[in-house]
Scaffold this motif. Structure first.
Motif, PDB file in Angstrom:
ATOM      1  N   PHE A 279      65.334  64.434  59.760  1.00 29.28           N
ATOM      2  CA  PHE A 279      64.209  63.517  59.916  1.00 29.28           C
ATOM      3  C   PHE A 279      64.606  62.187  59.286  1.00 29.28           C
ATOM      4  CE2 PHE A 279      63.742  66.313  56.298  1.00 29.28           C
ATOM      5  CZ  PHE A 279      63.507  65.451  55.231  1.00 29.28           C
ATOM      6  N   ARG A 280      63.693  61.233  59.281  1.00 34.99           N
ATOM      7  CA  ARG A 280      63.960  59.945  58.649  1.00 34.99           C
ATOM      8  C   ARG A 280      63.114  59.826  57.390  1.00 34.99           C
ATOM      9  NH1 ARG A 280      67.179  56.767  61.460  1.00 34.99           N
ATOM     10  NH2 ARG A 280      66.658  54.919  60.209  1.00 34.99           N
ATOM     11  N   LEU A 281      63.748  59.350  56.325  1.00 30.57           N
ATOM     12  CA  LEU A 281      63.084  59.181  55.036  1.00 30.57           C
ATOM     13  C   LEU A 281      63.421  57.798  54.507  1.00 30.57           C
ATOM     14  CD1 LEU A 281      61.461  60.536  52.720  1.00 30.57           C
ATOM     15  CD2 LEU A 281      63.645  61.208  51.730  1.00 30.57           C
ATOM     16  N   LYS A 282      62.393  57.009  54.249  1.00 36.89           N
ATOM     17  CA  LYS A 282      62.601  55.634  53.776  1.00 36.89           C
ATOM     18  C   LYS A 282      63.523  54.879  54.732  1.00 36.89           C
ATOM     19  CE  LYS A 282      61.994  57.128  48.978  1.00 36.89           C
ATOM     20  NZ  LYS A 282      62.612  57.273  47.634  1.00 36.89           N
ATOM     21  N   GLU A 283      63.276  55.102  56.023  1.00 36.17           N
ATOM     22  CA  GLU A 283      63.980  54.431  57.125  1.00 36.17           C
ATOM     23  C   GLU A 283      65.461  54.808  57.207  1.00 36.17           C
ATOM     24  OE1 GLU A 283      63.304  50.248  56.821  1.00 36.17           O
ATOM     25  OE2 GLU A 283      61.151  50.419  57.177  1.00 36.17           O
ATOM     26  N   LYS A 284      65.835  55.917  56.587  1.00 34.17           N
ATOM     27  CA  LYS A 284      67.220  56.385  56.652  1.00 34.17           C
ATOM     28  C   LYS A 284      67.247  57.840  57.123  1.00 34.17           C
ATOM     29  CE  LYS A 284      68.918  53.455  52.864  1.00 34.17           C
ATOM     30  NZ  LYS A 284      69.585  53.469  51.522  1.00 34.17           N
ATOM     31  N   PRO A 285      68.333  58.270  57.791  1.00 38.06           N
ATOM     32  CA  PRO A 285      68.457  59.676  58.194  1.00 38.06           C
ATOM     33  C   PRO A 285      68.504  60.579  56.960  1.00 38.06           C
ATOM     34  CG  PRO A 285      70.068  58.298  59.323  1.00 38.06           C
ATOM     35  CD  PRO A 285      69.470  57.454  58.246  1.00 38.06           C
ATOM     36  N   PHE A 286      67.864  61.730  57.050  1.00 39.11           N
ATOM     37  CA  PHE A 286      67.817  62.674  55.932  1.00 39.11           C
ATOM     38  C   PHE A 286      67.865  64.083  56.506  1.00 39.11           C
ATOM     39  CE2 PHE A 286      66.123  65.038  52.359  1.00 39.11           C
ATOM     40  CZ  PHE A 286      66.549  64.320  51.256  1.00 39.11           C
ATOM     41  N   SER A 287      68.605  64.967  55.849  1.00 39.96           N
ATOM     42  CA  SER A 287      68.716  66.325  56.396  1.00 39.96           C
ATOM     43  C   SER A 287      68.680  67.387  55.301  1.00 39.96           C
ATOM     44  CB  SER A 287      70.011  66.477  57.202  1.00 39.96           C
ATOM     45  OG  SER A 287      71.137  66.347  56.372  1.00 39.96           O
ATOM     46  N   ILE A 288      68.092  68.518  55.662  1.00 36.64           N
ATOM     47  CA  ILE A 288      68.037  69.696  54.799  1.00 36.64           C
ATOM     48  C   ILE A 288      68.834  70.793  55.479  1.00 36.64           C
ATOM     49  CG2 ILE A 288      66.541  71.401  53.694  1.00 36.64           C
ATOM     50  CD1 ILE A 288      64.256  69.342  53.888  1.00 36.64           C
ATOM     51  N   LEU A 289      69.856  71.290  54.816  1.00 34.83           N
ATOM     52  CA  LEU A 289      70.700  72.341  55.378  1.00 34.83           C
ATOM     53  C   LEU A 289      70.266  73.696  54.835  1.00 34.83           C
ATOM     54  CD1 LEU A 289      73.187  73.106  57.103  1.00 34.83           C
ATOM     55  CD2 LEU A 289      74.558  72.894  55.020  1.00 34.83           C
ATOM     56  N   LEU A 290      69.991  74.644  55.732  1.00 32.93           N
ATOM     57  CA  LEU A 290      69.576  75.989  55.365  1.00 32.93           C
ATOM     58  C   LEU A 290      70.739  76.956  55.586  1.00 32.93           C
ATOM     59  CD1 LEU A 290      66.084  76.086  57.128  1.00 32.93           C
ATOM     60  CD2 LEU A 290      66.661  75.159  54.875  1.00 32.93           C
ATOM     61  N   VAL A 291      71.067  77.733  54.552  1.00 32.26           N
ATOM     62  CA  VAL A 291      72.091  78.769  54.645  1.00 32.26           C
ATOM     63  C   VAL A 291      71.564  80.014  53.940  1.00 32.26           C
ATOM     64  CG1 VAL A 291      73.973  77.076  54.704  1.00 32.26           C
ATOM     65  CG2 VAL A 291      73.282  78.075  52.514  1.00 32.26           C
ATOM     66  N   HIS A 292      72.263  81.123  54.098  1.00 29.17           N
ATOM     67  CA  HIS A 292      71.848  82.319  53.362  1.00 29.17           C
ATOM     68  C   HIS A 292      72.513  82.372  51.996  1.00 29.17           C
ATOM     69  CE1 HIS A 292      70.368  86.303  52.484  1.00 29.17           C
ATOM     70  NE2 HIS A 292      71.599  86.658  52.151  1.00 29.17           N
ATOM     71  N   GLY A 293      73.847  82.364  51.971  1.00 27.56           N
ATOM     72  CA  GLY A 293      74.571  82.421  50.710  1.00 27.56           C
ATOM     73  C   GLY A 293      75.121  81.064  50.303  1.00 27.56           C
ATOM     74  N   SER A 294      75.974  80.502  51.167  1.00 29.51           N
ATOM     75  CA  SER A 294      76.529  79.167  50.959  1.00 29.51           C
ATOM     76  C   SER A 294      76.915  78.613  52.324  1.00 29.51           C
ATOM     77  CB  SER A 294      77.764  79.228  50.044  1.00 29.51           C
ATOM     78  OG  SER A 294      78.894  79.710  50.764  1.00 29.51           O
ATOM     79  N   THR A 295      77.463  77.412  52.347  1.00 32.04           N
ATOM     80  CA  THR A 295      77.916  76.836  53.611  1.00 32.04           C
ATOM     81  C   THR A 295      79.154  77.560  54.132  1.00 32.04           C
ATOM     82  OG1 THR A 295      79.316  75.217  52.489  1.00 32.04           O
ATOM     83  CG2 THR A 295      77.040  74.566  52.966  1.00 32.04           C
TER      84      THR A 295
END
Length: 246
Positions: A118-134
């Motif tokens: 999504f965009r936050l404070k006019e900048k791209p922002f992302s939340i990465l979901l994993v189970h254990g780690s990347t």
């Protein structure tokens, strides 16, 4: 404003899952995600999977889910005592013997990562979901994990927040003092907490013009019902004793 709810590690505990979902509904979350490990240790494997599937909650492939979906062998863990090793094997075999074919197929089709952008404070922002780690759904990332490695994972995946489960121990940790919104979070376990009390834990992330706020929600659920169900099943009583309040 947007409200995102994230939970993980249900482990067949339907009453705990129902408690979490009811609370999420009351709070009117806009998006709901599950980080996997729907199976093993409590007797409602099929009901848990069917609930997640029927509600169309995006879900990841946990390490327990992967073992059941693809019939992987049970590999003993060095951190477990002989008693827990035997109980773990018996509990996993219970799941293998009782899971429905359509539920097993559902697990086999789950992804290993999801990214919310999504965009936050006019900048791209992302939340990465994993189970254990990347890197693996079996890697444990505890609260004291090396921050350099956390930053490396975030940089490699081009993510601002990393959210995981697997350890059954929740925490919220700021990654950089210069970027208050950059965090690593463990949402704990909905169905088998290892935090001293049998509470169902999940994560709420609020996104608004001010930034991102994370909150861990911990709920009481009918533990006695789960204990009784385990005792009346072929799952070892080890897991009933694990859940009983101290």
């Amino acid at each position: 404003m947007s409200l995102i709810a994230i939970f993980s590690d249900v482990h067949g505990n339907l009453p705990a899952l129902q408690t979490v979902l009811e609370d999420i509904e009351k709070r009117k979350a806009d998006q709901v995600y599950c980080l996997g490990d729907l199976v093993d240790f409590a007797p409602w494997t099929n009901e848990v999977i069917e609930t997640i599937r029927d509600l169309q909650i995006p879900c990841l492939l946990g390490n327990h889910d992967e073992r059941i979906a693809f019939n992987h062998a049970v590999v003993p863990l060095t951190k477990h005592s002989q008693e827990e090793t035997l109980a773990r094997t018996a509990a996993i075999n219970f799941t293998k013997n009782t899971i429905k074919e359509d539920c097993k197929a559902y697990l086999a089709g789950l992804p290993t990562q999801l990214k919310i952008t999504f965009r936050l404070k006019e900048k791209p922002f992302s939340i990465l979901l994993v189970h254990g780690s990347t890197r693996s759904n079996e890697e444990y990332i505890y609260e004291d994990h090396d921050l350099k490695d956390i930053r490396k994972m975030l940089d490699q995946e081009q993510a601002d927040i990393l959210v995981m489960g697997h350890t059954h121990e929740s925490y919220i940790r700021t990654v950089s003092s210069e970027a208050d919104d950059q965090m690593v979070i463990n949402c704990g376990s909905a169905g088998r907490s290892k935090e001293g009390k049998p509470l169902a834990c999940y994560l709420l992330i609020t996104i608004n013009e001010e930034g991102v706020q994370a909150e861990l929600v911990k709920l009481a659920y009918p533990v006695e019902k789960v204990v009784k169900a385990i005792q009346e099943s072929d799952i070892p009583d080890f897991y009933a004793c694990f859940l009983e309040p101290v």
